[in-house]
Design a protein around this motif. Structure first.
Motif, PDB file in Angstrom:
ATOM      1  N   ALA A  11      -2.445   1.198 -17.184  1.00 28.24           N
ATOM      2  CA  ALA A  11      -2.431   0.960 -18.608  1.00 28.24           C
ATOM      3  C   ALA A  11      -2.360   1.829 -18.901  1.00 28.24           C
ATOM      4  O   ALA A  11      -2.151   2.106 -20.447  1.00 28.24           O
ATOM      5  CB  ALA A  11      -3.129  -0.198 -18.880  1.00 28.24           C
ATOM      6  N   VAL A  12      -2.676   3.173 -18.586  1.00 27.50           N
ATOM      7  CA  VAL A  12      -2.704   4.600 -19.547  1.00 27.50           C
ATOM      8  C   VAL A  12      -1.303   4.526 -20.054  1.00 27.50           C
ATOM      9  O   VAL A  12      -1.431   4.730 -21.420  1.00 27.50           O
ATOM     10  CB  VAL A  12      -3.059   5.655 -18.439  1.00 27.50           C
ATOM     11  CG1 VAL A  12      -2.936   6.466 -18.778  1.00 27.50           C
ATOM     12  CG2 VAL A  12      -4.884   5.281 -18.120  1.00 27.50           C
ATOM     13  N   TYR A  13      -0.155   4.170 -19.379  1.00 29.35           N
ATOM     14  CA  TYR A  13       0.857   4.098 -19.876  1.00 29.35           C
ATOM     15  C   TYR A  13       1.793   2.973 -20.540  1.00 29.35           C
ATOM     16  O   TYR A  13       2.915   3.041 -20.997  1.00 29.35           O
ATOM     17  CB  TYR A  13       1.758   4.746 -18.681  1.00 29.35           C
ATOM     18  CG  TYR A  13       1.271   6.364 -18.133  1.00 29.35           C
ATOM     19  CD1 TYR A  13       1.717   7.442 -18.399  1.00 29.35           C
ATOM     20  CD2 TYR A  13       0.263   6.439 -17.424  1.00 29.35           C
ATOM     21  CE1 TYR A  13       1.062   8.599 -18.371  1.00 29.35           C
ATOM     22  CE2 TYR A  13      -0.072   7.208 -16.516  1.00 29.35           C
ATOM     23  CZ  TYR A  13       0.361   8.433 -17.135  1.00 29.35           C
ATOM     24  OH  TYR A  13      -0.216  10.134 -16.670  1.00 29.35           O
ATOM     25  N   LEU A  14       0.703   2.250 -20.759  1.00 34.65           N
ATOM     26  CA  LEU A  14       1.442   1.197 -21.490  1.00 34.65           C
ATOM     27  C   LEU A  14       1.877   1.918 -22.863  1.00 34.65           C
ATOM     28  O   LEU A  14       2.876   1.548 -23.768  1.00 34.65           O
ATOM     29  CB  LEU A  14       0.969   0.119 -21.485  1.00 34.65           C
ATOM     30  CG  LEU A  14       0.527  -0.956 -20.333  1.00 34.65           C
ATOM     31  CD1 LEU A  14      -1.275  -1.672 -21.111  1.00 34.65           C
ATOM     32  CD2 LEU A  14       1.884  -1.728 -20.431  1.00 34.65           C
ATOM     33  N   ILE A  15       1.536   2.952 -23.644  1.00 33.97           N
ATOM     34  CA  ILE A  15       1.454   3.690 -24.971  1.00 33.97           C
ATOM     35  C   ILE A  15       2.703   4.257 -25.265  1.00 33.97           C
ATOM     36  O   ILE A  15       2.698   4.265 -26.467  1.00 33.97           O
ATOM     37  CB  ILE A  15       0.207   4.145 -24.933  1.00 33.97           C
ATOM     38  CG1 ILE A  15       0.116   4.568 -27.049  1.00 33.97           C
ATOM     39  CG2 ILE A  15      -0.420   5.701 -24.776  1.00 33.97           C
ATOM     40  CD1 ILE A  15      -1.060   3.288 -26.877  1.00 33.97           C
ATOM     41  N   VAL A  16       3.303   4.855 -23.508  1.00 38.01           N
ATOM     42  CA  VAL A  16       4.743   5.781 -24.308  1.00 38.01           C
ATOM     43  C   VAL A  16       5.811   4.591 -24.425  1.00 38.01           C
ATOM     44  O   VAL A  16       6.028   5.447 -23.119  1.00 38.01           O
ATOM     45  CB  VAL A  16       3.954   6.697 -23.454  1.00 38.01           C
ATOM     46  CG1 VAL A  16       2.853   7.385 -23.851  1.00 38.01           C
ATOM     47  CG2 VAL A  16       3.684   6.300 -21.837  1.00 38.01           C
ATOM     48  N   PRO A  17       6.104   3.837 -24.523  1.00 39.78           N
ATOM     49  CA  PRO A  17       6.932   3.175 -24.038  1.00 39.78           C
ATOM     50  C   PRO A  17       8.857   3.972 -24.510  1.00 39.78           C
ATOM     51  O   PRO A  17       9.537   3.988 -23.847  1.00 39.78           O
ATOM     52  CB  PRO A  17       7.417   1.781 -25.189  1.00 39.78           C
ATOM     53  CG  PRO A  17       6.534   2.039 -25.708  1.00 39.78           C
ATOM     54  CD  PRO A  17       5.070   3.115 -25.156  1.00 39.78           C
ATOM     55  N   TYR A  73       8.484   2.792 -17.113  1.00 39.45           N
ATOM     56  CA  TYR A  73       8.326   2.401 -17.877  1.00 39.45           C
ATOM     57  C   TYR A  73       7.839   0.384 -17.664  1.00 39.45           C
ATOM     58  O   TYR A  73       9.086  -0.321 -17.828  1.00 39.45           O
ATOM     59  CB  TYR A  73       8.415   2.708 -19.306  1.00 39.45           C
ATOM     60  CG  TYR A  73       7.105   1.653 -20.618  1.00 39.45           C
ATOM     61  CD1 TYR A  73       5.871   2.427 -20.837  1.00 39.45           C
ATOM     62  CD2 TYR A  73       7.433   0.854 -20.527  1.00 39.45           C
ATOM     63  CE1 TYR A  73       4.882   1.997 -21.417  1.00 39.45           C
ATOM     64  CE2 TYR A  73       6.911   0.123 -21.992  1.00 39.45           C
ATOM     65  CZ  TYR A  73       5.500   0.374 -22.326  1.00 39.45           C
ATOM     66  OH  TYR A  73       4.767  -0.068 -23.214  1.00 39.45           O
ATOM     67  N   PRO A 122       0.390  -2.002 -14.925  1.00 38.49           N
ATOM     68  CA  PRO A 122      -0.783  -2.233 -14.560  1.00 38.49           C
ATOM     69  C   PRO A 122      -1.033  -2.853 -13.463  1.00 38.49           C
ATOM     70  O   PRO A 122      -1.705  -2.791 -12.482  1.00 38.49           O
ATOM     71  CB  PRO A 122      -1.898  -3.237 -15.733  1.00 38.49           C
ATOM     72  CG  PRO A 122      -1.240  -2.993 -16.497  1.00 38.49           C
ATOM     73  CD  PRO A 122       0.597  -2.382 -16.771  1.00 38.49           C
TER      74      PRO A 122
END
Ligand SMILES: Nc1nc2c(c(=O)[nH]1)N[C@H]1C(S)=C(S)[C@@H](COP(=O)(O)OP(=O)(O)OC[C@H]3O[C@@H](n4cnc5c(=O)[nH]c(N)nc54)[C@H](O)[C@@H]3O)O[C@H]1N2
Ligand SMILES: Nc1nc2c(c(=O)[nH]1)N[C@H]1C(S)=C(S)[C@@H](COP(=O)(O)OP(=O)(O)OC[C@H]3O[C@@H](n4cnc5c(=O)[nH]c(N)nc54)[C@H](O)[C@@H]3O)O[C@H]1N2
Ligand code: SF4
Ligand code: SF4
Ligand code: SF4
Ligand code: SF4
Ligand code: SF4
Ligand SMILES: [Mo]
Lengths: 380, 277, 831
Positions: free
Chosen positions: A186-192, A200, A205
């Motif tokens: 989920a850490v990478y959900l913010i970097v679409p 992506y 998660p």
């Protein structure tokens, strides 16, 4: 009981090698702590997270997933068969988390503020969630590992008490792990806009969780085989092929999930676009998913320790590639558009090697002085 | 003044408290004088790096921990006609800032007046904000042993004291237009586009990007041709929040499943035992 | 500027040619941006695509040094297409005047005008005169058809400047050329006004003055002078350069543009005779007819009681130039290099970097016995003895450093390009022992005077007789007292010459303005154009320059109550040309002034016809008034705008000549290659080796120019110390086209060597689309450009690079002697 422990020689060429790596790595750690991140890493404004986050933290935590997988199998699903490998699995996880935490400690700009999230809550932040989980789960792992410690120092009563309440502990651990493994995705959900679409996905998660389970199963199996080789005890083939069967389910599920993500995301074409990303994606899928799945579907493979070992290697490497893809390679394109690239410095590698070597050394140390490997055998 | 101190300071002027600070940056008016860049450094007493001339005039080449805003020079040629665009970089002060949402310790916060400001004493240096910011704004003091994140703070201290930001104050051409209302700037931006057909690329950068920002950019050509990231319209923190808000459910499911399987498998094992007996 | 900064917003077309306003006058650029928002067109003509060009509606490149060709083509275009403002041209300019029939033009004389003497390189201007009638007035042909009238001569002269020829010379593509002509020519209508912004891009040439003259002709043809949004606007340079020229900083002028007397003018009478223009035309105001009043008042201001009628008010104490002597920059350093000077004050300047041909300049400094450097910082001039290639042991010059305060540490006035004198206050206390320049001069004067008094000297009177009343109650040196002396005092009660009951001035009060100054010693005035800047009103002293009123009655942005503007707070000079002959504005939207026959006198409440709007160029009724009407150009003896300008050294009409160093074998326009009236320091065969030049020489194949950038100030002494600015613009660079870079294998960001016949510099290559090769007469000519902001001393590691003036030649404009630092030849080499 000490008599029943396997004779483990501490002073072997391997230990020596580990010690050399640890000492050399310690120098790198020292440099990082005294010279700062800029001087010792290739991290930069347009690439703030590098090898340590990718390998030490994401990879390390995935590798440590064996702990919760086996703990839940044994304590929740009551699969007594796997009890012999519970202790090494949990210990590995414990060490894995400690080392991942050390990785974070070294990676953050203010190591000595690592405790800040514990008191300064920000519940919108995945990083906060991850941090809290690491703290609590490491404590849980410590508790899960504590019986062998109490056993060693002769506090039988305490050991038995802890073992009695192992089920809720394990349940809690499983819960935390589930959240934690998936939260790392989920850490990478913010970097679409930054992470390559091959990776992506809003299902990040979930895919992190499933792949962690795969990884956990393979790691446990891998360790059992390895330690049987190194520490010269007999590996239980039924455990291994049991784990292999479990892997089939996990990998199969993961495969379906990944294909779903691909098709609902950038599409099949993206995977064959011939770009660096598509190659890495195919590599990750081939090594970590497709080859192991095909191999494991062959009964002969499932019943051969050597073949299982090979499959384990594939899965582990494949998932590590996945974590590196998400955290590094998938972000490189964006960085390159901004005119920068990233390749770790020697110092970064050395710090990672230090952590890995330290982990193996501590494991060996624990095996020698605690009842890690023979616990199940003794019980039976 | 440290941003922390600013944060604690409450402006007495209620008008200040009600504002929704906003910039309308109309790059078609910019003459690339770099007054904004220098005055920002001056107000914030930021240091410098050793630079070299060329290959273009852009210097420092990028935002960095000592440079909250800079002007990037882009030259291009179409059918023999040269254009030279001056593009201003800096924090967009997103309405729903990704940087603040990912910060585990609330070192970055969105203030009620609009500025997204940083409180160094809380920051642990995880640099998640840097990764998260779609505009690549937060910068790090890599060279320091005790580094901080650095970025434009919308001159929060000046705003609270009733002054407009230093860069806007300096801008000789009105390129950087400050307003106490995003809406007002947005209306103005739309008006400019409508009233000057052909002058602007028909897009207000920041109106929708990342769910909307306090800083709006106008330009003659698409902004991605002058160094601005292509950013989607999603409210980024929502992407994460969808997951985080699902956590209680995950907890429920895992607990139920765990206890359930424990009970069931126990039973099964016991039954096995009974069978054996 | 004839107009002022804010007025730029009133223009319909803004031609920026010979300057780079966005970079060098960025605050002023905002008025151009405002004009553009209202629909005005910005046209930029510059060898390179500048930040101003980036905002332009139309950009046209031209090879450095070819502006006259470009503008000559425009004059032809305007005439050919009848775009000129006929009524204005016929009535307000000397277009109708008949010229001496013996006058010959370059088209007839291989590139020169009649009267040229090759040996002295000077013109005898006898034939550059007007035919006079028996009343002593110039003969006119109001139909503009007489072949000898200015208009027809103009047409004939510029008929040679065809678009093709011009394009061949300038390298400007013909279509661009015509586009510029068309847009600018559109301002010939009464309701359309164009303005021109020039600065060093025009002046720093051997034909610098003629560049401006060419534009003046265009502005007069189009009727753009006097109007809001019009004018020929010099964007002045150094922060107070307008003020310093107003105050007589240059060698040939005293304060208020009074000529410095020469030795041949043996007394006051001779001086007044020579410099007081006369006219027999009752309609001409001929303002300079008042010169004797201003000169006498000036002498009274500087010599006070010692100046009496009997001693010609101290005229004999004034320093005199030898006949024909030139004391400009190039000459000074030439003399210095020949060891003709003992000492030198480098006061607020950095000649080791700013002076053309810096090697020569630096060597010259070493010939001095002593030098005083008055500056905020050490600089390349003060430290010339330890500069690159200099062995301190070889230098005997003793250097003194006097630290002065910066502009914000002292009080005083500063005049901007719009002639606005604005009072500024001290913001902070001076650092350390630094002193304001005024205080230093004050101290210096006191000591020099004492030396003369105690030890005598060859000619002590000019010093010992100076008035020097700058000490006030609380200050040893009080700038207010200087400002008041400049404004002037009534030394006696003054009454109107025609009406003895009307008192004009009260003894010992400050003068109201220059209109009341007297030639008989009853008034003093340090600078007549500033008279009115610090006055008495109802017994109280008022510093007009400190005013900060924000009213704008005309809506044209003249802000008459903001500071004070010379002359007489007139915001647009020659504003009588903004109205037709009956006094009505040419353009109703631009009411600079307007004759109001029903105007009420606020005091008497009676009708007293007069002007509304800006302070008019004289109160007289409009020109159409048979009895009292006056011509608009009051500073000219004949009252007319001068299309034909016999005042200049190199011809009454601008003619294209090549720069001293140019890439062409010959001038495409005529057989005369360079301006025939310039002073040559080296004739191409003989002369000081420091002054060599190389024209059309394979060793130096590229045209070079030098310029400024926003980020730095001049030689960089004020800005190279500022890390923020240095970070933004760290080093000397050389801009070049992608084509030249490819030819030479140079990549952007690499270091290259730029070499001229006189020196070389190392620079970073900036390879850019903003430079393009020129097509000149069929062949490709490359131009490069370098900023003029660096020097060896700072940054300390030498990374800034050196002064570009190491490259520039020793040559100046025929009229002003400003060095030709905008067009010379170099080579560029990879290192
Ligand atoms: N930031 C900053 N501002 C300044 C100064 C400074 O140092 N820094 N200096 C001040 C001073 S003292 C002055 S005098 C002014 C000068 O102001 P400008 O005259 O505007 O200054 P420059 O940059 O020297 O030259 C102007 C332009 O002339 C162009 N040019 C070169 N050769 C030719 C030519 O032959 N024809 C034409 N048409 N253009 C040509 C150059 O490319 C350049 O863009 O600026 C003042 N303002
Ligand atoms: N190649 C080339 N050469 C040029 C030009 C060009 O375009 N190209 N431009 C020319 C032009 S237009 C100009 S005006 C000249 C400028 O030539 P200079 O006047 O010699 O150059 P500056 O660097 O402006 O020097 C001014 C000095 O005054 C100092 N100073 C600042 N404030 C004060 C003060 O209050 N008092 C005193 N005493 N000193 C002070 C500064 O530190 C600085 O050293 O350069 C000319 N040289
Ligand atoms: S632009 Fe980036 S740093 Fe600025 S508020 Fe938005 S997310 Fe935060
Ligand atoms: S680096 Fe600091 S400000 Fe950025 S997210 Fe981490 S703790 Fe917050
Ligand atoms: S708002 Fe303030 S901090 Fe931000 S760029 Fe402008 S001057 Fe700098
Ligand atoms: S101050 Fe204004 S005009 Fe100058 S560079 Fe900045 S935005 Fe552009
Ligand atoms: S330096 Fe001074 S005079 Fe020049 S533009 Fe800036 S504010 Fe105006
Ligand atoms: Mo100048």
């Amino acid at each position: 009981m000490s008599t029943e422990r396997h004779e483990i020689k501490m002073f072997t060429p391997m230990t020596l090698g580990l010690l050399i790596l640890i000492i050399a790595g310690a120098v790198s750690v020292y440099k990082r702590m005294t010279l700062g991140l800029g001087a010792t890493t290739n991290l930069q404004d347009d690439f703030p997270w590098g090898f340590w986050i990718g390998f030490d933290v994401l990879g390390g935590v995935a590798m440590a997933a064996g702990g919760f997988v086996i703990a839940s199998a044994v304590y929740l699903f009551n699969m007594k068969k796997y009890k012999p490998i519970a202790r090494p699995a949990i210990l590995t996880a414990f060490l894995g988390y400690l080392l991942a935490a050390s990785g974070i400690f070294l990676d953050i700009g203010h190591p000595f503020r690592i405790w800040h999230p514990v008191v300064m809550w920000q519940i919108h932040s995945i990083m906060f969630i991850v941090a809290i989980h690491v703290v609590i789960y490491t404590t849980v792992l410590a508790m899960e590992s504590s019986p062998m410690f109490f056993e060693r120092i002769g506090l039988k009563g305490v050991q038995r008490f802890v073992e009695k309440i192992m089920m809720p502990i394990a349940l809690f651990g499983t819960l935390l792990s589930t959240l934690h493994q998936s939260s790392l995705g989920a850490v990478y959900l913010i970097v679409p806009d930054k992470l390559h679409p091959l990776w992506y996905s809003s299902l990040l998660p979930f895919s992190f969780l499933v792949s962690a389970i795969m990884m956990g199963l393979s790691m446990v199996s891998f360790e059992s085989i390895l330690s049987s080789k190194f520490f010269k005890h007999k590996a239980d083939m039924s455990i291994l092929s049991g784990l292999a069967r479990g892997s089939i389910v996990a990998i199969g599920f993961y495969f379906v999930l990944k294909i779903f993500i691909l098709l609902s995301g950038p599409g099949l074409g993206a995977a064959f676009a011939g770009t660096m990303e598509s190659r890495l994606y195919l590599l990750e899928m081939a090594v970590g998913v497709i080859v192991p799945l095909i191999l494991l579907l062959l009964p002969s493979v499932r019943n051969s320790m050597g073949s299982i070992f090979l499959v384990n290697c594939f899965v582990i490497v494949g998932i590590v590639i996945n974590r590196m893809n998400v955290s590094i390679f998938g972000l490189l394109r964006h960085a390159q558009e901004r005119g920068v690239s990233y390749f770790p410095t020697g110092n970064e590698f050395m710090v990672t090697l230090f952590l890995v070597a330290l982990g193996i050394f501590l494991f060996k140390f624990a095996c020698k002085y605690f009842n890690v490997l023979s616990y199940g055998e003794v019980k039976n | 003044m440290g941003t922390n101190a600013i944060m604690e300071k409450t402006a007495t002027d209620p008008a200040v408290r009600k504002m929704e600070a906003s910039f309308l940056i109309d790059t078609t008016k910019c003459i690339g004088c770099r007054g904004c860049q220098i005055s920002c450094k001056s107000w914030n007493q930021n240091g410098t790096d050793k630079t070299t001339a060329g290959p273009t005039l852009t210097n420092p080449p990028k935002l960095n921990s000592k440079t909250y805003t800079n002007i990037a020079f882009y030259e291009s040629e179409h059918n023999g006609a040269i254009t030279w665009n001056f593009s201003r970089n800096g924090c967009f002060h997103c309405k729903k800032p990704a940087c603040a949402s990912v910060c585990p310790v609330e070192a970055l916060v969105k203030t009620p007046e609009g500025p997204v400001i940083y409180r160094a004493d809380r920051c642990m240096g995880c640099r998640y904000c840097m990764l998260a910011c779609p505009f690549n704004v937060p910068k790090y003091e890599w060279e320091k042993l005790s580094p901080s994140i650095q970025k434009c703070n919308f001159c929060y201290d000046r705003l609270l004291a009733g002054m407009i930001p230093a860069c806007a104050k300096t801008c000789p051409t009105g390129t950087i237009q400050f307003s106490d209302s995003i809406e007002k700037n947005l209306t103005e931006a739309k008006k400019r586009i409508a009233e000057n057909p052909g002058k602007y690329h028909n897009h207000i950068y920041g109106e929708k990007e990342a769910g909307g920002t306090s800083v709006l950019l106008l330009s003659a050509i698409p902004l991605d041709q002058i160094g601005h990231a292509k950013v989607g319209d999603q409210v980024l923190p929502d992407l994460t929040w969808k997951y985080i808000s699902g956590i209680p459910a995950i907890i429920g499911v895992v607990l139920a499943a765990g206890i359930g399987s424990w009970v069931i498998t126990r039973r099964m094992k016991n039954m096995d035992k009974e069978d054996e007996q | 500027m004839t107009n002022h900064w804010i007025d730029l917003r009133n223009a319909d077309v803004i031609l920026v040619m010979g300057s780079n306003i966005a970079e060098n006058h960025p605050i002023a650029m905002k008025w151009i941006m405002k004009a553009r928002e209202k629909g005005a067109k910005l046209v930029v003509v510059d060898p390179r695509f500048t930040r101003t060009a980036a905002k332009a509606d139309l950009y046209a490149p031209l090879r450095s040094g070819t502006d006259i060709a470009f503008l000559g083509g425009m004059i032809k275009y305007i005439l050919d297409n009848n775009l000129y403002f006929r009524e204005y041209v016929a009535n307000y300019t000397n277009a109708a005047y008949l010229v001496n029939p013996d006058f010959r033009m370059p088209g007839q004389l291989n590139g020169i005008f009649s009267g040229y003497d090759e040996k002295t390189r000077k013109y005898d201007k006898k034939t550059w005169s007007f035919q006079m009638d028996d009343k002593g007035l110039p003969k006119k042909d109001m139909t503009l058809k007489d072949p000898n009238c200015v208009f027809q001569l103009l047409k004939k002269h510029y008929s040679r400047y065809t678009a093709d020829k011009v394009s061949d010379i300038t390298g400007t593509p013909k279509d661009k050329l015509l586009e510029v002509y068309k847009i600018y020519g559109s301002t010939g209508k009464p309701t359309r006004v164009g303005t021109e912004c020039y600065a060093m891009g025009w002046t720093q040439h051997t034909v610098g003055t003629q560049n401006i003259k060419a534009m003046t002709i265009i502005q007069l043809l189009l009727g753009n002078i006097g109007l809001a949004g019009g004018g020929v606007n010099a964007l002045r340079g150094e922060s107070n350069v307008q003020g310093s020229t107003d105050q007589g900083l240059l060698f040939h002028i005293l304060p208020g543009y009074l000529p410095v007397p020469s030795a041949a003018l043996v007394d006051l009478k001779a001086y007044n005779e020579k410099y007081t223009p006369k006219t027999k035309d009752p309609k001409s105001v001929n303002w300079w007819g008042n010169r004797p009043k201003y000169f006498a008042s000036y002498l009274k201001a500087i010599y006070g009681a010692a100046a009496t009628k009997d001693n010609d008010f101290g005229y004999h104490w004034l320093p005199k130039l030898d006949e024909g002597q030139n004391g400009s920059w190039l000459m000074l350093f030439d003399q210095m290099s020949k060891g003709k000077f003992e000492g030198f004050f480098a006061w607020g300047q950095n000649p080791a970097c700013s002076g053309a041909n810096s090697n020569k300049t630096r060597n010259a400094l070493g010939k001095l016995k002593w030098m005083v450097n008055v500056n905020l910082f050490d600089n390349e001039t003060a430290s010339f003895w330890r500069g690159p290639g200099v062995n301190p042991k070889d230098i005997q010059t003793e250097v003194f450093m006097l630290p002065c305060t910066s502009s914000v540490e002292k009080e005083g006035s500063i005049s901007n390009s719009g002639r606005w004198a604005q009072w500024r206050y001290k913001a902070i206390e001076p650092i350390g022992q630094s002193k304001p320049d005024g205080e230093m001069i004050h101290e210096l004067y006191k000591r020099v005077k004492k030396l003369y008094q105690t030890k005598g000297g060859k000619f002590p009177a000019p010093i010992t007789n100076l008035t020097w009343n700058y000490k006030s109650k609380d200050k040893e040196f009080d700038t207010h007292l200087v400002a008041r002396e400049i404004n002037g005092y009534y030394l006696e009660d003054i009454f109107d010459a025609k009406d003895a009951t009307k008192q004009l001035g009260k003894k010992s009060e400050l003068c109201t303005n220059f209109v009341t100054l007297q030639a008989d010693g009853r008034t003093s005035c340090g600078n007549w154009i500033y008279s009115g800047s610090y006055t008495h009103k109802e017994g109280k002293m008022i510093n007009m320059m400190a005013r900060r009123g924000k009213t704008d009655p005309t809506g044209l942005g003249m802000f008459p109550e903001w500071s004070w503007c010379w002359p007489l707070n007139r915001r647009i000079i020659y504003n009588r040309a903004a109205v037709d002959m009956t006094g009505q504005p040419w353009d109703p939207k631009r009411k600079v002034i307007k004759w109001n026959p029903d105007k009420l006198d606020p005091k008497t409440n009676k009708v007293a016809p007069g002007w509304d709007g800006d302070v008019p160029d004289g109160p007289a009724p409009p020109m159409a008034d048979e009895k009292a009407g006056k011509y608009p150009f009051i500073m000219r003896a004949d009252g007319m705008g001068a299309i034909f300008g016999p005042g200049l050294a190199d011809g009454p009409f601008p003619e294209h000549y090549e720069a001293l160093e140019c890439p062409l074998q010959e001038n495409l326009m005529s057989k005369t290659k360079i301006n025939p009236a310039v002073k040559l320091f080296h004739d191409g065969k003989g002369g000081s080796p420091e002054d060599v030049f190389f024209s059309c020489d394979m060793r130096y194949p590229y045209v070079a120019t030098t310029y400024r950038m926003t980020e730095h100030w001049q030689t960089g002494v004020l800005t190279r110390h500022l890390p923020w600015l240095l970070e933004a613009a760290p080093q000397l660079f050389v801009e070049m086209s992608e084509e030249l870079a490819a030819e030479k294998g140079i990549k952007g960001g690499e270091y290259v060597k730029v070499k001229s016949g006189r020196g070389e510099v190392k620079a970073v290559a900036v390879v850019t689309k903003r430079f393009k090769p020129f097509k000149i007469a069929g062949s490709t000519i490359h131009q490069v450009g370098l900023p003029n902001h660096f020097g060896w001393q700072f940054p300390e590691d030498g990374s800034g690079g050196e002064a570009v003036n190491l490259l520039t030649p020793t040559i100046g404009d025929a009229n002003t002697m400003i060095p030709e630092t905008k067009a010379f030849m170099v080579n560029v080499e990879k290192i």
